[in-house]
Enzyme design. Structure first.
Site, PDB file in Angstrom:
ATOM      1  N   ASP A  71      10.297   0.193   5.561  1.00 38.76           N
ATOM      2  CA  ASP A  71      11.967   0.239   5.352  1.00 38.76           C
ATOM      3  C   ASP A  71      12.764   0.266   6.391  1.00 38.76           C
ATOM      4  OD1 ASP A  71      10.863   1.617   3.305  1.00 38.76           O
ATOM      5  OD2 ASP A  71      10.472   3.489   4.041  1.00 38.76           O
TER       6      ASP A  71
ATOM      7  N   LYS B  86      13.040  -5.173   5.407  1.00 42.31           N
ATOM      8  CA  LYS B  86      12.492  -6.181   5.873  1.00 42.31           C
ATOM      9  C   LYS B  86      12.796  -7.673   4.678  1.00 42.31           C
ATOM     10  CE  LYS B  86       8.121  -4.051   6.809  1.00 42.31           C
ATOM     11  NZ  LYS B  86       8.901  -2.988   6.147  1.00 42.31           N
TER      12      LYS B  86
ATOM     13  N   GLY C 152       7.879  -1.739  -0.905  1.00 45.37           N
ATOM     14  CA  GLY C 152       8.984  -2.200  -2.334  1.00 45.37           C
ATOM     15  C   GLY C 152       9.930  -2.901  -1.531  1.00 45.37           C
ATOM     16  N   HIS C 153      10.119  -4.689  -1.929  1.00 44.70           N
ATOM     17  CA  HIS C 153      10.798  -5.266  -0.879  1.00 44.70           C
ATOM     18  C   HIS C 153      12.054  -5.566  -2.189  1.00 44.70           C
ATOM     19  CE1 HIS C 153       8.527  -6.808   2.113  1.00 44.70           C
ATOM     20  NE2 HIS C 153       8.297  -5.209   2.588  1.00 44.70           N
TER      21      HIS C 153
ATOM     22  N   ARG D 156     -17.625   0.590   0.674  1.00 50.03           N
ATOM     23  CA  ARG D 156     -18.817  -0.423   0.205  1.00 50.03           C
ATOM     24  C   ARG D 156     -18.393  -0.378  -1.252  1.00 50.03           C
ATOM     25  NH1 ARG D 156     -22.358  -0.254   5.946  1.00 50.03           N
ATOM     26  NH2 ARG D 156     -22.106   2.058   4.843  1.00 50.03           N
TER      27      ARG D 156
ATOM     28  N   GLN E 275       5.019  -1.847   4.658  1.00 50.40           N
ATOM     29  CA  GLN E 275       4.904  -0.208   5.697  1.00 50.40           C
ATOM     30  C   GLN E 275       5.879  -0.436   7.591  1.00 50.40           C
ATOM     31  OE1 GLN E 275       1.937  -0.936   3.263  1.00 50.40           O
ATOM     32  NE2 GLN E 275       3.702  -0.012   2.009  1.00 50.40           N
TER      33      GLN E 275
ATOM     34  N   THR F 154       9.596   4.789  -4.731  1.00 47.16           N
ATOM     35  CA  THR F 154       9.779   6.047  -5.844  1.00 47.16           C
ATOM     36  C   THR F 154      10.875   6.823  -5.193  1.00 47.16           C
ATOM     37  OG1 THR F 154       9.565   7.548  -2.909  1.00 47.16           O
ATOM     38  CG2 THR F 154       7.094   7.083  -4.462  1.00 47.16           C
ATOM     39  N   GLY F 155      12.336   6.290  -5.146  1.00 51.88           N
ATOM     40  CA  GLY F 155      13.360   6.878  -5.177  1.00 51.88           C
ATOM     41  C   GLY F 155      13.514   8.385  -4.191  1.00 51.88           C
TER      42      GLY F 155
ATOM     43  N   ARG G 204      15.310   9.534   2.208  1.00 48.07           N
ATOM     44  CA  ARG G 204      14.698   9.505   3.850  1.00 48.07           C
ATOM     45  C   ARG G 204      14.653   9.966   4.455  1.00 48.07           C
ATOM     46  NH1 ARG G 204      15.712   2.977   2.948  1.00 48.07           N
ATOM     47  NH2 ARG G 204      14.036   2.477   1.407  1.00 48.07           N
TER      48      ARG G 204
ATOM     49  N   SER H  58      24.724  -7.575   7.532  1.00 43.56           N
ATOM     50  CA  SER H  58      25.102  -6.626   6.156  1.00 43.56           C
ATOM     51  C   SER H  58      24.001  -6.937   5.396  1.00 43.56           C
ATOM     52  CB  SER H  58      26.297  -7.060   5.419  1.00 43.56           C
ATOM     53  OG  SER H  58      26.080  -7.882   4.434  1.00 43.56           O
TER      54      SER H  58
HETATM   55  P1  IMP Z   1       0.439   5.811   1.027  1.00 44.01           P
HETATM   56  O1  IMP Z   1       0.711   4.387   1.857  1.00 44.01           O
HETATM   57  O2  IMP Z   1       1.251   5.390  -0.700  1.00 44.01           O
HETATM   58  O3  IMP Z   1      -0.465   6.467   1.120  1.00 44.01           O
HETATM   59  O4  IMP Z   1       1.775   6.897   1.897  1.00 44.01           O
HETATM   60  C1  IMP Z   1       1.823   7.139   2.576  1.00 44.01           C
HETATM   61  C2  IMP Z   1       2.578   7.213   4.262  1.00 44.01           C
HETATM   62  O5  IMP Z   1       3.424   5.755   3.960  1.00 44.01           O
HETATM   63  C3  IMP Z   1       3.948   7.937   3.108  1.00 44.01           C
HETATM   64  O6  IMP Z   1       4.683   9.246   4.244  1.00 44.01           O
HETATM   65  C4  IMP Z   1       4.417   6.600   2.414  1.00 44.01           C
HETATM   66  O7  IMP Z   1       5.343   7.485   2.292  1.00 44.01           O
HETATM   67  C5  IMP Z   1       4.302   5.583   3.563  1.00 44.01           C
HETATM   68  N1  IMP Z   1       5.011   4.865   2.958  1.00 44.01           N
HETATM   69  C6  IMP Z   1       4.051   3.850   2.109  1.00 44.01           C
HETATM   70  N2  IMP Z   1       4.725   3.037   2.119  1.00 44.01           N
HETATM   71  C7  IMP Z   1       5.806   2.779   2.365  1.00 44.01           C
HETATM   72  C8  IMP Z   1       6.945   1.799   2.969  1.00 44.01           C
HETATM   73  O8  IMP Z   1       6.609   0.639   1.986  1.00 44.01           O
HETATM   74  N3  IMP Z   1       7.967   1.928   3.485  1.00 44.01           N
HETATM   75  C9  IMP Z   1       7.605   3.548   3.770  1.00 44.01           C
HETATM   76  N4  IMP Z   1       7.169   4.095   4.099  1.00 44.01           N
HETATM   77  C10 IMP Z   1       5.620   3.800   3.213  1.00 44.01           C
END
Ligand code: IMP
Length: 431
Positions: A13, A16, A40-41, A145, A225, A302-303, A306, A416
């Protein structure tokens, strides 16, 4: 020609979307190499908002090849829905502009169910706070596997054999968690129905990418991530299940490590994290609330709200090393406008010893208290600045101090969400 990897250098977050969009305009090929639709972008192009999870950001720009590499885990139903949604927004998606590696493992409905059941069953302190999208269980099946992979969709007998192999593992596991056994026939029907919609994009991506590279095309490797969520180098076990660091760009598509010329680390001017796990510089006070509110810090996927904290130079210095970051893109500096004083975490105190990195052992991480350096803030607005001259003196000092503390130069500064509100120092694609 330069090839660029973009990686988040914190917990994801970092903003990106905008930077990747800016870079993808300069690239010929944009490839995802890890993660899945947990990412999520959000892209804003000419006033239109595009929300992407699994698709590479390049798809919304015409004339680019977008690639989903084998390092990704792919939910085929989600992908088809994502394609449909952006097609409705007028974006054309065809096998000419989207390719999916044939060796990409699939996320099945059973993975999401398992992910959510485990999180629900977890006691306080052991919950990961996952996105619930089946990412972890899908990667487990890959290394175990027993994945169904894209290529398996093409042959009915192989598909059945793969599903049976997976169910041999999943049914006993589900029983233990009180979930009913998988309906094998229904799952196979679902897979057979989605197969043609996925297979039309299937390709030997490793081969295509290497040909593109030889033809001098510019490749952008789009990370999802952040490096602190890396399965090896993140705050384990509160991490995602893939390698997030830049080295994964090579294995996640099938290209040699020598193909990577520049690693751009995405860094937010403060720190955020979604989900559970250690966060030494977290603020549970009015300053933290203010960062969250000003920075609109809610998860795209997921909304969720943070968690927010001061800039942790110690952690970013560490991720710049593990990802071999060449330069950083510093984002959201405008969120800091108006703070009288800013703090930067420069190290940790562990039982009276000063550390310049975050230790690996969980108990030690929990006992680390941040050591802060204070800097004066600025009252002027940095929002929309497009040159250093437009930035207040204290904002420039803050950026320079970050560069010193993390041992890495700023290549881009974003002021911005607008794509042109960027101060360019070094173009990562420049030869
Ligand atoms: P998972 O990737 O759904 O298994 O989640 C594992 C951890 O990674 C959790 O803390 C999520 O909140 C975090 N996470 C997964 N994808 C993202 C992302 O795109 N941005 C921020 N945190 C993420």
């Amino acid at each position: 020609m330069a090839n660029v990897v973009v990686v988040g250098a914190q917990w994801g977050d970092e903003g990106k979307g905008k930077i990747v969009d800016w870079l993808s305009e300069r690239a010929d090929v944009i490839a995802r190499f890890q993660g899945g639709h947990n990412a999520g972008h959000t892209l804003v192009i000419d006033g239109t908002v595009y929300k992407l999870n699994a698709l590479p950001s390049g798809v919304v720009r015409g004339g680019k090849l977008s690639i989903i590499g084998n390092g990704v885990v792919l939910d085929p139903w989600h992908l088809v829905e994502e394609i449909r949604a952006i097609q409705e927004q007028g974006v054309e998606i065809s096998p000419e502009v989207l390719m999916i590696a044939e060796n990409t493992p699939l996320i099945l409905p059973i993975h999401g169910e398992l992910d959510r059941a485990r999180e629900e069953a977890a006691s306080k302190g052991t919950k990961i706070g996952t996105t619930g999208r089946g990412i972890g269980p899908a990667y487990e099946d890959k290394v175990g596997r027993r994945s169904v992979r894209v290529a398996d969709l093409a042959d009915p007998a192989t598909l059945e054999a793969r599903v049976d192999r997976a169910l041999q593992h999943h049914d006993p596991l589900r029983k233990g968690l009180g979930i009913k056994a998988v309906n094998r026939e229904a799952l196979l029907d679902q897979l057979r129905a989605i197969a043609p919609e996925i297979l039309r994009y299937a390709a030997p991506v490793w081969k295509v990418l290497n040909e593109k590279r030889r033809a001098g095309k510019r490749i952008l490797f789009e990370g999802a991530q952040g490096a602190l969520l890396d399965i090896d180098f993140g705050t384990y076990p509160f991490v995602t299940s893939s390698n997030v660091i830049a080295g994964q760009a090579a294995t996640g598509v099938g290209i040699g490590p020598g193909a990577i010329d520049y690693v751009l680390g995405l860094v937010k001017a403060y720190t955020t994290r979604v989900g559970e796990g250690p966060f030494p510089a977290e603020l549970n006070d009015a300053d933290g609330e203010r960062l969250g509110k000003r920075g609109h810090e809610f998860g795209t996927t997921t909304g969720r709200k943070r968690r927010c904290g001061w800039f942790d130079a110690c952690l970013v210095r560490q991720t710049c090393v593990t990802s071999g970051v060449t330069g950083i893109a510093l984002t959201k500096i405008d969120v800091l406008d108006g703070f009288e004083t800013l703090k930067i975490c420069i190290g940790y105190d562990l039982d009276g010893t000063r550390l310049d990195y975050l230790p690996t052992a969980a108990d030690q991480q929990a006992r680390c208290t941040p050591i802060y350096e204070e800097m004066p803030g600025w009252s002027e607005s940095t929002e929309g600045a497009r040159s250093w001259a437009e930035l207040p003196g204290n904002a420039v000092k803050y950026v320079r101090r970050i560069e010193e503390l993390i041992n890495c130069p700023v290549a881009l500064l974003s002021t911005s969400p607008e794509r042109d509100d960027t101060i360019l120092v070094t173009d990562p694609f420049a030869d």
